[in-house]
Design an enzyme around this catalytic site. Structure first.
Site: not given
Length: 498
Positions: A148-149, A172, A245, A279, A372
């Site tokens: 979503w980012n 998706k 990823e 990320c 993270e």
């Protein structure tokens, strides 16, 4: 009576996934939720489409992909506004994201034949009577599970290269940005209306799990490391290959001879762009002692001036409401362990926003260093020298990207960072470089998208040998004689035994 919904939280009602803005709660759109049977049918349709798409050849696919690229370029403003309305990202940031995605579509379309086209390979002495040929063939149907980012750039980093390689794609999108995902699929269908070469299936995590088990030939996943392990487990049931990823905890190293103003500018942008929801974002900075104080002052000065809000702000809201708890926990945990906020702090978390927070004196066992964060936070750590910086940068389980600022030793330092990518005297720039691969090591995943390696990631190599004459030294036959075996031994010792 109207149904109350938490802003930004995906809701399923009457078979539809409803997407809302994370700050205002305004509805961005609705998409149909797919059942496991729907996912299976989508993969079946894609398999038939894949045969047609592969049959177009490199030239036919290039033409259509470049038309899609042009359509995306003409509609940048429309798509950027949708990205903002659904995920809260500032429009300017959305524009930069979309332009990078367009560049990747362009490069993949133009270079697929050069990278994947059939070619002859040099033979070796042991089989000199055979010619060697290498070809790359599409997998067939690739499933792409997107985040979503960066709901445009990141999926297209897989989708564009998979399509250029000759595959059909079932996509998706994240349940937090399904409307953007459907927009991409619909725009491609305007260019390629003949068959469902690119389709979408929508829903929550169970739909992604269904896609992993629906008979795709490969899965490309972008998301958290925890979810990546579940994707791998599902794909392992059928030995479906994956490219992963996953998360990151990227760091910047600032050497004593760095341009400090440039380093501070890049660090603030690399750490805080997209409200830190990146990320490959810079979450840690390790600065050589003699320039630490000046660097920190410049970073704090720049970060303090950034605006936070929904409209015309530098930083938008946190897209996923649950991430606010993670960000708050990392800040409070660091302070409890002795860290000191020089900007922001626990009070910076003001849902759905988080103001920039910069922490110093953060111990290495704090969550803000080891996990993270995915928010607009940064730890800045003083180190005695580059050797200490490297040891601490490489001490975490992640290895996605990184950054180095310096002059004399910058390239050497970059080579020693345990990561898949490094930017020297910049931050995050490798993601927009379509000629380079993108991906990490360790808990950040494996496999590559982007560049030539990204094209090869979505194709199977096929080796072919062709006899072009009799064997001067027949080895691979039961008809060989003892004398011929003796000559083979003699030749091998002469060529390889020196």
């Amino acid at each position: 009576m109207a149904t109350l919904r938490a802003p930004g939280l995906p809701v399923v009602e009457d078979g539809e996934l409803i997407s809302t803005h994370p700050a205002t709660g305004a509805e961005a759109g609705r998409v149909p939720v797919a059942s496991p049977e729907d996912v299976g049918r989508a993969v079946d349709r894609a398999r038939a489409a894949a045969t047609w798409w592969a049959g177009l050849g490199f030239a036919g696919r290039r033409t259509r992909l470049l038309r899609w690229r042009a359509l995306l370029a003409r509609r940048i403003s429309e798509l950027a506004d949708l990205v903002h309305r659904e995920g809260g990202k500032p429009v300017a940031e959305a524009v930069v994201e979309i332009v990078s995605a367009i560049e990747h579509v362009d490069w993949a379309a133009r270079n697929a034949k050069r990278v994947l086209g059939p070619r002859r390979v040099r033979s070796r002495l042991i089989l000199v009577e055979h010619s060697a040929h290498l070809a790359y063939q599409p997998y067939g149907v690739v499933g792409v599970i997107g985040p979503w980012n960066y709901p445009v750039l990141t999926p297209i980093g897989s989708i564009g290269y998979a399509l250029a390689a000759g595959n059909a794609v079932v996509f998706k999108p994240s349940e937090y940005t399904p409307v953007v995902g459907q927009w991409l699929v619909d725009s491609f269908a305007e260019i390629v209306p003949e068959h469902p070469v690119l389709t979408a299936v929508h829903g929550l995590g169970d739909v992604g799990a269904a896609l992993c088990r629906a008979g795709t030939d490969k899965i490309a996943f972008t998301g958290s490391t925890a979810t990546a392990t579940r994707v791998m487990a599902a794909c392992a049931e059928t030995l479906t290959p994956v490219v992963i990823e996953a998360g990151g905890k990227d760091a910047m190293i600032v050497d004593a001879d760095a341009d400090l103003d440039a380093a501070a500018e890049a660090c603030v942008w690399g750490a805080l762009t997209n409200a830190g929801q990146t990320c490959i974002g810079i979450e840690r900075a390790y600065v050589v002692s003699e320039v630490h104080d000046e660097f920190l002052a410049r970073v704090v000065d720049r970060a303090r001036r950034l605006t936070v809000g929904d409209t015309d702000a530098d930083l938008g809201p946190i897209t996923m409401p649950g991430q606010l708890d993670v960000i708050r926990r990392h800040i409070t945990d660091a302070i409890a362990r002795g860290a000191r906020p020089v900007l922001g702090g626990p009070d910076a978390v003001q849902p759905p926003y988080v103001r920039p927070t910069i922490l110093v004196d953060v111990p290495d066992d704090a969550a803000a260093v080891r996990e993270e964060t995915f928010g607009p936070t940064l730890t800045v750590t003083r180190v005695a020298d580059v050797e200490e910086a490297l040891a601490r940068v490489n001490a975490v389980r992640y290895g996605l990207g990184g950054s180095v600022f310096g002059r004399r030793r910058a390239m050497e330092i970059a080579a020693r960072i345990r990561s898949g990518m490094v930017a020297v005297n910049s931050a995050l720039t490798f993601v927009g470089m379509s000629t380079l691969p993108f991906g990490g090591v360790g808990a950040s995943g494996f496999g590559r998208i982007h560049g030539a390696d990204g094209l090869r990631e979505f194709a199977r190599s096929k080796a072919v040998t062709r006899r072009r004459g009799p064997s001067p030294l027949p080895a691979m036959t039961f008809d060989r004689t003892p004398a011929q075996v003796a000559r083979i031994v003699k030749l091998a010792q002469k060529v390889y035994g020196r």
